[in-house]
Design an enzyme around this catalytic site. Structure first.
Site: not given
Length: 186
Positions: A19, A64
């Site tokens: 990611h 995030y």
């Protein structure tokens, strides 16, 4: 002025995960262009420099993944960066490891970081460099897969795609994105 953003998650536990390939590409550009990512503002870490006479800002949102737009939009507003002078790099499950796909615009394609960016910018019309991470095998959950690290077999292809993404960004400073798409998507 150009803004190049790499999407990822902050924290040591997420370093070098699938990611975070967007963060890895930003780190490659920072190294190539000798730009220090030492400014903390706009819910991110960023740095600026001049490359071939063009001012460039490199940003890693520290919100995030799912809240990336909360970092990108305020920085763009502060520096008055137009959406056509912005490109975002991120992981893509639908592209094989080591491959890139450049796009001028489009939907989030299920990517929550892109979804947040679209939501905060109010448009899907921004340039992207989608970096392949492939799909999980053997019934592995997607969340576990994207938050997992690349295998040792994948690392050479990952490094190649990071270099190619950085090459594409470098060319984008002097050429229209559509022209680079034709080069890097072939």
């Amino acid at each position: 002025m150009k803004l190049i953003v790499g999407l990822g998650n902050p924290g040591r536990e997420y370093e070098l995960t699938r990611h975070n390939i967007g963060f890895m590409a930003i780190d490659e550009l920072a190294k190539r262009w000798n730009i220090s990512l030492n400014e903390q503002k706009f819910k991110g870490v960023f740095g600026a420099g001049f490359v071939n006479g063009e001012k460039v800002i490199l940003l890693k949102p520290l919100t995030y993944m799912n809240l990336s737009g909360e970092s990108i939009r305020p920085l763009m507003d502060y520096y008055k960066i137009d959406v056509e002078d912005f490109v975002v790099m991120y992981d893509d499950l639908d592209i094989p490891v080591g491959k890139l796909r450049l796009r001028m615009k489009g939907s989030a394609g299920g990517h929550n970081g892109v979804k947040s960016t679209i939501s905060h910018l109010g448009t899907q019309e921004f340039q992207r460099i989608r970096m392949g991470i492939d799909r999980p095998k053997n019934g592995m959950k997607v969340v576990d897969y994207v938050l997992g690290r690349f295998t040792s077999e994948e690392i050479p292809d990952v490094n190649h795609s990071i270099e190619k993404a950085a090459d594409a960004c470098e060319e984008w400073l002097n050429k229209p994105f559509l022209q680079i798409m034709n080069t890097f998507n072939s």
